[in-house]
Design an enzyme around this catalytic site. Structure first.
Site, PDB file in Angstrom:
ATOM      1  N   HIS A  99       0.843  -1.203   0.000  1.00 62.58           N
ATOM      2  CA  HIS A  99       0.000   0.000   0.000  1.00 62.58           C
ATOM      3  C   HIS A  99       0.870   1.241   0.000  1.00 62.58           C
ATOM      4  O   HIS A  99       2.026   1.209   0.438  1.00 62.58           O
ATOM      5  CB  HIS A  99      -0.948   0.015   1.205  1.00 62.58           C
ATOM      6  CG  HIS A  99      -0.226  -0.050   2.520  1.00 62.58           C
ATOM      7  ND1 HIS A  99       0.235  -1.228   3.056  1.00 62.58           N
ATOM      8  CD2 HIS A  99       0.126   0.924   3.402  1.00 62.58           C
ATOM      9  CE1 HIS A  99       0.830  -0.989   4.213  1.00 62.58           C
ATOM     10  NE2 HIS A  99       0.791   0.321   4.445  1.00 62.58           N
ATOM     11  N   HIS A 101       0.797   5.397   1.083  1.00 66.51           N
ATOM     12  CA  HIS A 101       0.125   6.465   1.818  1.00 66.51           C
ATOM     13  C   HIS A 101       0.216   7.758   1.010  1.00 66.51           C
ATOM     14  O   HIS A 101       1.315   8.146   0.595  1.00 66.51           O
ATOM     15  CB  HIS A 101       0.826   6.741   3.155  1.00 66.51           C
ATOM     16  CG  HIS A 101       0.812   5.606   4.127  1.00 66.51           C
ATOM     17  ND1 HIS A 101      -0.005   5.588   5.221  1.00 66.51           N
ATOM     18  CD2 HIS A 101       1.534   4.450   4.177  1.00 66.51           C
ATOM     19  CE1 HIS A 101       0.211   4.479   5.917  1.00 66.51           C
ATOM     20  NE2 HIS A 101       1.142   3.772   5.303  1.00 66.51           N
TER      21      HIS A 101
HETATM   22  P1  5GP Z   1       1.866   0.807   7.432  1.00 71.43           P
HETATM   23  O1  5GP Z   1       2.587   1.222   8.687  1.00 71.43           O
HETATM   24  O2  5GP Z   1       1.756  -0.695   7.284  1.00 71.43           O
HETATM   25  O3  5GP Z   1       2.421   1.483   6.216  1.00 71.43           O
HETATM   26  O4  5GP Z   1       0.438   1.435   7.608  1.00 71.43           O
HETATM   27  C1  5GP Z   1      -0.756   0.745   7.650  1.00 71.43           C
HETATM   28  C2  5GP Z   1      -1.849   1.778   7.700  1.00 71.43           C
HETATM   29  O5  5GP Z   1      -3.084   1.117   7.564  1.00 71.43           O
HETATM   30  C3  5GP Z   1      -1.904   2.572   9.020  1.00 71.43           C
HETATM   31  O6  5GP Z   1      -1.755   3.961   8.730  1.00 71.43           O
HETATM   32  C4  5GP Z   1      -3.264   2.238   9.594  1.00 71.43           C
HETATM   33  O7  5GP Z   1      -3.896   3.340  10.195  1.00 71.43           O
HETATM   34  C5  5GP Z   1      -4.032   1.745   8.378  1.00 71.43           C
HETATM   35  N1  5GP Z   1      -5.015   0.735   8.702  1.00 71.43           N
HETATM   36  C6  5GP Z   1      -4.840  -0.371   9.463  1.00 71.43           C
HETATM   37  N2  5GP Z   1      -5.974  -1.088   9.542  1.00 71.43           N
HETATM   38  C7  5GP Z   1      -6.889  -0.419   8.796  1.00 71.43           C
HETATM   39  C8  5GP Z   1      -8.276  -0.674   8.494  1.00 71.43           C
HETATM   40  O8  5GP Z   1      -8.876  -1.654   8.923  1.00 71.43           O
HETATM   41  N3  5GP Z   1      -8.892   0.244   7.694  1.00 71.43           N
HETATM   42  C9  5GP Z   1      -8.251   1.338   7.196  1.00 71.43           C
HETATM   43  N4  5GP Z   1      -8.952   2.168   6.426  1.00 71.43           N
HETATM   44  N5  5GP Z   1      -6.959   1.598   7.464  1.00 71.43           N
HETATM   45  C10 5GP Z   1      -6.289   0.732   8.257  1.00 71.43           C
END
Ligand code: 5GP
Ligand code: ZN
Length: 140
Positions: A99, A101
């Site tokens: 993913h 951001h």
């Molecule tokens: P990472 O640190 O893996 O790049 O970020 C994962 C992101 O996914 C985090 O910013 C977190 O807030 C978001 N996230 C985690 N679980 C969910 C979810 O169930 N729904 C949504 N919309 N975002 C999520």
């Protein structure tokens, strides 16, 4: 991947605040935003991180990112955005489904950038050597 939260979201098995989807990619709001309009762009097919994601899906993600980032900026009156792909745990990756951001930015919004450090002499050559090793194993 049956226990992957983003697989469940892109298959509509759990809800999200969807802003765009096509056959290959979804974009929805981050549930814990770092800024207004913080949006995640997610290839629908499950791959654990950017490094193991097929190029075609990364290209399609980038096409979507350009459009969603413009829309998120317009919707929030942001003046810029950061595009971030946390990759592997040391970099803060928590969800192991690729993913990106999109974080809208505003002048003086208080979000901090990474610190700046000295360039180490040997870094350039070591990276070039590692690139050459990769390219001789698998050319572009
Ligand atoms: P990472 O640190 O893996 O790049 O970020 C994962 C992101 O996914 C985090 O910013 C977190 O807030 C978001 N996230 C985690 N679980 C969910 C979810 O169930 N729904 C949504 N919309 N975002 C999520
Ligand atoms: Zn997944």
């Amino acid at each position: 991947m049956s226990d992957c939260i983003f697989c469940k979201i892109v298959k509509n098995e759990i809800p999200c605040d969807l802003v765009f989807e096509n056959e290959k990619v979804s974009a929805f709001l981050d549930v814990r935003p770092s800024a207004p309009g913080h949006t995640l762009v997610v290839p629908k097919e499950h791959h654990e991180d950017l490094l193991v994601t097929p190029d075609i899906l990364l290209l399609e993600s980038m096409r979507v990112i350009k459009k969603v980032a413009k829309a998120a900026m317009e919707a929030t009156s942001a003046e810029g955005f950061n595009l971030i792909a946390n990759t592997l745990p040391a970099a803060g990756q928590v969800v192991f489904h690729t993913h990106f951001h999109i974080i809208p930015r505003f002048s003086n919004d208080g979000l901090k950038h990474w610190p700046h450090k000295e360039v180490l002499k040997e870094e350039q050559q070591k990276i070039k050597d590692a690139m050459n090793k990769q390219l001789s194993a698998q050319p572009f």
